[in-house]
Design a protein around this motif. Structure first.
Motif, PDB file in Angstrom:
ATOM      1  N   SER A  88      56.116 -14.698 -57.311  1.00  0.00           N
ATOM      2  CA  SER A  88      57.414 -14.956 -57.913  1.00  0.00           C
ATOM      3  C   SER A  88      57.245 -15.558 -59.306  1.00  0.00           C
ATOM      4  CB  SER A  88      58.233 -15.885 -57.023  1.00  0.00           C
ATOM      5  OG  SER A  88      59.475 -16.190 -57.604  1.00  0.00           O
ATOM      6  N   ARG A  92      58.716 -13.923 -62.794  1.00  0.00           N
ATOM      7  CA  ARG A  92      59.620 -14.644 -63.693  1.00  0.00           C
ATOM      8  C   ARG A  92      59.032 -14.731 -65.100  1.00  0.00           C
ATOM      9  NH1 ARG A  92      61.378 -14.354 -59.153  1.00  0.00           N
ATOM     10  NH2 ARG A  92      61.750 -12.305 -60.049  1.00  0.00           N
ATOM     11  N   GLU A  95      59.618 -11.422 -66.845  1.00  0.00           N
ATOM     12  CA  GLU A  95      61.011 -11.281 -67.292  1.00  0.00           C
ATOM     13  C   GLU A  95      61.278 -12.109 -68.542  1.00  0.00           C
ATOM     14  OE1 GLU A  95      63.016 -12.797 -63.919  1.00  0.00           O
ATOM     15  OE2 GLU A  95      62.199 -11.279 -62.572  1.00  0.00           O
ATOM     16  N   TYR A 107      58.088 -21.342 -66.259  1.00  0.00           N
ATOM     17  CA  TYR A 107      57.999 -21.084 -64.828  1.00  0.00           C
ATOM     18  C   TYR A 107      56.672 -21.575 -64.254  1.00  0.00           C
ATOM     19  CZ  TYR A 107      62.264 -18.297 -65.064  1.00  0.00           C
ATOM     20  OH  TYR A 107      63.573 -17.891 -65.240  1.00  0.00           O
ATOM     21  N   ARG A 171      67.152  -9.406 -62.633  1.00  0.00           N
ATOM     22  CA  ARG A 171      65.973  -9.826 -63.399  1.00  0.00           C
ATOM     23  C   ARG A 171      66.262  -9.880 -64.891  1.00  0.00           C
ATOM     24  NH1 ARG A 171      60.395  -7.159 -61.549  1.00  0.00           N
ATOM     25  NH2 ARG A 171      59.687  -8.957 -62.792  1.00  0.00           N
ATOM     26  N   GLU A 174      68.453 -13.206 -65.731  1.00  0.00           N
ATOM     27  CA  GLU A 174      67.641 -14.428 -65.687  1.00  0.00           C
ATOM     28  C   GLU A 174      66.584 -14.423 -66.783  1.00  0.00           C
ATOM     29  OE1 GLU A 174      64.858 -17.114 -62.667  1.00  0.00           O
ATOM     30  OE2 GLU A 174      65.797 -15.264 -61.936  1.00  0.00           O
TER      31      GLU A 174
END
Length: 300
Positions: A88, A92, A95, A107, A171, A174
């Motif tokens: 994950s 992130r 993205e 992140y 996605r 965010e």
């Protein structure tokens, strides 16, 4: 022992238990929380109460696949934890950097920080159950399901059981700006849970759940991913403790614990897709994907 709810021929919700032999027994309680409350009042566990009830009854004639399943609980609130798996975190980062591989961002800081990421996901009105449509958001072009183990907890933070959650996510929204997280996560039918609640007392090790996500398009499987809850960076008690810090939660709250299965970066859900999320011992949560008209998603 698994707990389900289904709609009978009179469209009345029925609480039921599924044994290890896959036999379905109707229960006299109206919902899962009533079952838990009655067991506590009688100084029993939910499992022992169910065993006592079904000892003198017969299973229903239908198997679980023939039932019109509902959400196993009307969760007053659904919360979710983010960046709890390494996969994950990497997604992130991808993205947030416009598609750079092996990039690092804030992140990474969240992944290693003492404080986990916890965000509000849904209310009961925004949550759907097995075979209900999950909706695509009209202003996003990069959307995916996020298969997650869900903790069903009481107001004191005790884990009552485990369920499956689909944390639908945008996605692109965010990734554009982390301040857009609520819009990337919350809209009508953006969350599904089910098909059952596996009683906590029936689970020896909650960090050994196998998770599988499959996505179908035009009848063909286009995505399949697997994971296991042993890959979680954080423990469930840690996530619950931060959810409860200076916060009031309610009996039947569901806390989704994060995803470790992310479809390929070039993939986005489309109208007509079909998502299956399977977790060992709980079952398979199945939902069609739909892009509704603006009229159909308006709140009454």
């Amino acid at each position: 022992m698994r707990i389900i709810r289904f709609s009978n021929e009179q469209s009345v919700p029925v609480l039921a238990a599924i044994t290890l032999e896959s036999k379905v027994y109707s229960l006299p309680q109206t919902d899962f929380l009533e079952l838990v409350k009655q067991a506590a009042e009688q100084q029993q566990t939910p499992l022992s109460l169910i065993q006592e009830i079904i000892a003198d009854s017969q299973p229903i004639e239908k198997n679980v696949e023939e039932l019109s399943l509902l959400t196993p609980i009307d969760a007053p609130e659904v919360w979710a934890a983010g960046v709890t798996y390494e996969r994950s975190r990497d997604a992130r980062n991808y993205e947030a950097t416009g598609g750079k591989l092996d990039a690092t961002t804030f992140y990474d800081k969240v992944y290693h920080a003492e404080r986990p990421e916890i965000f509000f996901k849904a209310t009961a009105a925004r949550t759907v159950g097995p075979q209900d449509d999950v909706y695509l958001r009209s202003d996003s072009h990069w959307q995916i399901p996020e298969p997650e183990l869900g903790l069903v907890i009481n107001k004191d933070g005790k884990i009552l059981g485990y369920t499956i959650g689909n944390d639908m996510s945008c996605r692109d929204i965010e990734g554009e700006n982390p301040l857009y997280l609520p819009q990337a996560k919350i809209w009508k039918n953006s969350c599904s849970i089910g098909p059952a609640i596996l009683l906590a007392e029936a689970v020896e090790d909650a960090y050994q759940f196998d998770i599988v996500c499959r996505i179908f398009r035009d009848g063909e499987k286009v995505v399949e991913g697997t994971a296991n809850t042993r890959q979680l960076k954080r423990k469930f008690d840690e996530l619950i403790s931060y959810l409860m810090k200076d916060n009031e939660i309610f009996d039947g709250t569901v806390l989704l614990t994060g995803t470790c299965i992310v479809p390929p970066n070039e993939f986005s859900l489309s109208d007509g897709d079909y998502v299956e999320i399977e977790i060992t011992g709980i079952g398979t949560l199945k939902n069609p994907v739909k892009l509704p008209s603006s009229k159909s998603i308006a709140f009454s």
